[in-house]
Write an enzyme that holds these catalytic residues in place. Sequence first.
Site, short mmCIF file in Angstrom:
data_model
loop_
_atom_site.label_atom_id
_atom_site.label_comp_id
_atom_site.label_asym_id
_atom_site.label_seq_id
_atom_site.Cartn_x
_atom_site.Cartn_y
_atom_site.Cartn_z
N PRO A 1 0.86 -1.19 0.00
CA PRO A 1 0.00 0.00 0.00
C PRO A 1 0.89 1.23 0.00
O PRO A 1 1.72 1.41 0.89
CB PRO A 1 -0.76 -0.13 1.33
N MET A 2 0.76 2.09 -1.00
CA MET A 2 1.60 3.29 -1.07
C MET A 2 0.73 4.49 -1.39
O MET A 2 0.26 4.66 -2.53
CB MET A 2 2.70 3.12 -2.11
N GLU A 3 0.47 5.30 -0.39
CA GLU A 3 -0.37 6.48 -0.52
C GLU A 3 0.17 7.40 -1.60
O GLU A 3 1.35 7.74 -1.63
CB GLU A 3 -0.44 7.22 0.82
N ARG B 1 7.90 0.46 -4.32
CA ARG B 1 8.41 1.28 -5.42
C ARG B 1 9.18 0.46 -6.44
O ARG B 1 9.21 0.80 -7.63
CB ARG B 1 9.30 2.39 -4.86
N CYS C 1 3.00 4.00 8.79
CA CYS C 1 3.06 5.26 8.04
C CYS C 1 3.92 6.28 8.80
O CYS C 1 3.66 6.57 9.98
CB CYS C 1 1.66 5.83 7.83
N ASN D 1 9.63 -6.44 3.76
CA ASN D 1 9.34 -5.32 2.87
C ASN D 1 10.42 -4.25 3.04
O ASN D 1 10.98 -4.10 4.12
CB ASN D 1 7.95 -4.75 3.22
N GLY D 2 10.70 -3.55 1.95
CA GLY D 2 11.60 -2.41 2.02
C GLY D 2 12.83 -2.55 1.15
O GLY D 2 13.59 -3.50 1.29
N GLU D 3 13.01 -1.62 0.21
CA GLU D 3 14.23 -1.48 -0.59
C GLU D 3 14.49 -2.69 -1.49
O GLU D 3 15.64 -3.07 -1.75
CB GLU D 3 15.44 -1.23 0.32
#
Length: 321
Positions: A7-9, A224, A98, A199-201
């Site tokens: 989920p990426m606002e 991303r 968040c 999650n992450g990078e």
Amino acid sequence: MKLLLAPMEGLLDFVLRDVLTRVGGADRCVSEFIRITGTVLPDKVFLRTMPELRNGSRTLAGVPVRAQLLGSDPESLAVNAANLARLGPEGIDLNFGCPAKVVNRHGGGAALLQDPEHIARVVEAVRRAVPAHLPVSAKMRLGFNDTGLMRECAQAMAQGGACEIVVHARTKLDGYRPPAYWELIPAIRAAVAVPVIANGEIWSVDDALRCRAQSGCGDLMLGRGIVADPGLALAIRAAVDGGAATPLEVRWPDLLPQIARFWEMVCEDLEPRQRAGRLKQWLNLLRRRYPEAETAFQEVRVQTDQREITQWVENLPHRWG
């Protein structure tokens, strides 16, 4: 192995969920957060953020979408979760990660990582409020300013009834600055009995393989990285199944129909003032993976007229198809 879309606002909304799941490789998506305050939200708010609720909580490609809620008041979250459950989401995810100041200032998102007992009350309230068959999961960071409470926070989520936990391997203080500390996730895995997803990078197949090795997590959440490289999930899956990194699965010409689909949906569903910016935002990220996207971004960067951009999009196959 499960591969999830993060989920990426303001980035990974229903338009990109549709496009990326058409490319393939993802097992499940999570919506951008739906912010819960002191009111009971009407159905239209849930449907605006997650229109997949009208399609059995699936993207048009058939990939399930879980709804994410963000808030700090257990009672309000419970009431809204019960209301949301009527619309048939695949599950409900709770946001404890968040880092936005406006969210943290009101006690939501990563701010809750300072109070494991409050986290437990939030998760328990939501778990009790929704049907037993509906999954309730959680997403967290390693902590607020430091990692001192990461185990306790994860335990609070599991004890409250979360069936799985996604760990973004950075603190709120770290923001989105590299690196991600995948090597700290095993301590969280050891502290809970529910599945943990890293999650992450994760920008490449090599990143994914190193993340799996360092975190001990078989399942990953992509953010991303998959927006910049829509073929990333397919490439990771091929590498894990085949035992070696594979070449790019989705070439630039293969992506052109998805860019056209993206622009079509943006024009159909978003406000006019948002449309050009959304295309530029995606092309800007695609530059990390595709040299052709650099040329495309520079061409469209100064354009604002929807008709001109539409003509530009329609001409893409003639140039690169």
